[in-house]
Write a protein that holds these residues in place. Structure first.
Motif, short mmCIF file in Angstrom:
data_model
loop_
_atom_site.label_atom_id
_atom_site.label_comp_id
_atom_site.label_asym_id
_atom_site.label_seq_id
_atom_site.Cartn_x
_atom_site.Cartn_y
_atom_site.Cartn_z
N GLY A 33 23.63 33.88 41.20
CA GLY A 33 23.56 34.81 42.31
C GLY A 33 24.25 34.37 43.58
N ASN A 34 25.42 33.75 43.49
CA ASN A 34 26.08 33.28 44.69
C ASN A 34 27.05 34.31 45.28
OD1 ASN A 34 28.13 33.15 42.85
ND2 ASN A 34 28.69 31.05 43.28
N MET A 35 27.38 35.38 44.55
CA MET A 35 28.26 36.47 44.99
C MET A 35 29.64 35.98 45.42
SD MET A 35 26.49 39.08 44.34
CE MET A 35 27.40 40.38 45.09
N GLN A 36 30.11 34.88 44.86
CA GLN A 36 31.46 34.39 45.07
C GLN A 36 32.13 34.25 43.71
OE1 GLN A 36 31.16 30.72 47.17
NE2 GLN A 36 30.38 31.68 49.03
N THR A 37 33.45 34.19 43.70
CA THR A 37 34.14 34.10 42.43
C THR A 37 35.44 33.31 42.57
OG1 THR A 37 34.92 35.39 40.56
CG2 THR A 37 35.40 36.25 42.73
N SER A 38 36.00 32.93 41.45
CA SER A 38 37.28 32.24 41.42
C SER A 38 38.08 32.79 40.25
CB SER A 38 37.08 30.73 41.27
OG SER A 38 36.51 30.43 40.02
N GLY A 39 39.35 32.45 40.20
CA GLY A 39 40.20 32.93 39.12
C GLY A 39 39.75 32.43 37.76
N LEU A 40 39.31 31.18 37.70
CA LEU A 40 38.85 30.62 36.43
C LEU A 40 37.57 31.30 35.96
CD1 LEU A 40 39.28 28.55 34.22
CD2 LEU A 40 38.01 26.91 35.60
N SER A 41 36.65 31.60 36.87
CA SER A 41 35.41 32.27 36.47
C SER A 41 35.69 33.71 36.01
CB SER A 41 34.38 32.26 37.59
OG SER A 41 34.79 33.08 38.65
N ILE A 42 36.68 34.37 36.61
CA ILE A 42 37.06 35.71 36.16
C ILE A 42 37.59 35.64 34.73
CG2 ILE A 42 38.70 37.59 36.51
CD1 ILE A 42 38.44 37.06 39.51
N LEU A 43 38.41 34.64 34.43
CA LEU A 43 38.95 34.47 33.09
C LEU A 43 37.84 34.19 32.07
CD1 LEU A 43 41.46 34.22 31.28
CD2 LEU A 43 41.43 31.77 31.81
N VAL A 44 36.91 33.30 32.41
CA VAL A 44 35.81 32.97 31.51
C VAL A 44 34.93 34.19 31.26
CG1 VAL A 44 33.69 31.60 31.27
CG2 VAL A 44 35.80 30.51 32.04
N HIS A 45 34.60 34.94 32.30
CA HIS A 45 33.76 36.13 32.14
C HIS A 45 34.49 37.21 31.35
CE1 HIS A 45 30.13 35.40 34.68
NE2 HIS A 45 30.89 34.39 35.08
N ALA A 46 35.81 37.33 31.52
CA ALA A 46 36.58 38.32 30.75
C ALA A 46 36.58 37.97 29.27
CB ALA A 46 38.00 38.41 31.27
N ILE A 47 36.71 36.69 28.95
CA ILE A 47 36.68 36.27 27.54
C ILE A 47 35.30 36.51 26.94
CG2 ILE A 47 36.81 34.24 26.04
CD1 ILE A 47 39.06 33.24 27.93
N LEU A 48 34.24 36.18 27.69
CA LEU A 48 32.87 36.45 27.22
C LEU A 48 32.63 37.94 27.02
CD1 LEU A 48 30.74 33.98 29.36
CD2 LEU A 48 31.10 33.91 26.90
N TYR A 49 33.12 38.76 27.96
CA TYR A 49 32.98 40.22 27.87
C TYR A 49 33.66 40.74 26.61
CZ TYR A 49 33.47 45.15 29.07
OH TYR A 49 33.43 46.51 29.06
N PHE A 50 34.89 40.33 26.37
CA PHE A 50 35.62 40.78 25.19
C PHE A 50 34.91 40.36 23.91
CE2 PHE A 50 38.78 39.90 21.87
CZ PHE A 50 39.25 41.18 21.67
N ALA A 51 34.43 39.11 23.87
CA ALA A 51 33.74 38.62 22.67
C ALA A 51 32.46 39.39 22.41
CB ALA A 51 33.44 37.13 22.82
#
Length: 69
Positions: free
Chosen positions: A35-53
């Motif tokens: 719940g930190n409401m911040q993001t980075s490019g690497l976290s966007i990539l990791v979450h996108a891969i998890l979402y797709f999977a």
């Protein structure tokens, strides 16, 4: 009849896996932050891969179907 299963699964996972909303993986200072409401490019990539999977598992492997009408 309309199949609402893919729509419901995609929207729920999109909301739950938005980086920084519930969790952020990897976080800026630690491996996981909640719940930190911040993001980075690497976290966007990791979450996108998890979402797709997870979408692939729920829609193709399990075959979630919700019929309305």
């Amino acid at each position: 009849m309309a199949d609402w299963g893919p729509v419901v699964v995609a929207v729920m996972l999109f909301v739950l896996l938005s980086p920084g909303l519930l969790i952020q993986l990897p976080a800026r200072g630690r491996v996981v932050e909640f719940g930190n409401m911040q993001t980075s490019g690497l976290s966007i990539l990791v979450h996108a891969i998890l979402y797709f999977a997870l979408v692939t598992i729920f829609l193709i492997a399990i075959g979630v179907h919700i019929y309305a009408g």
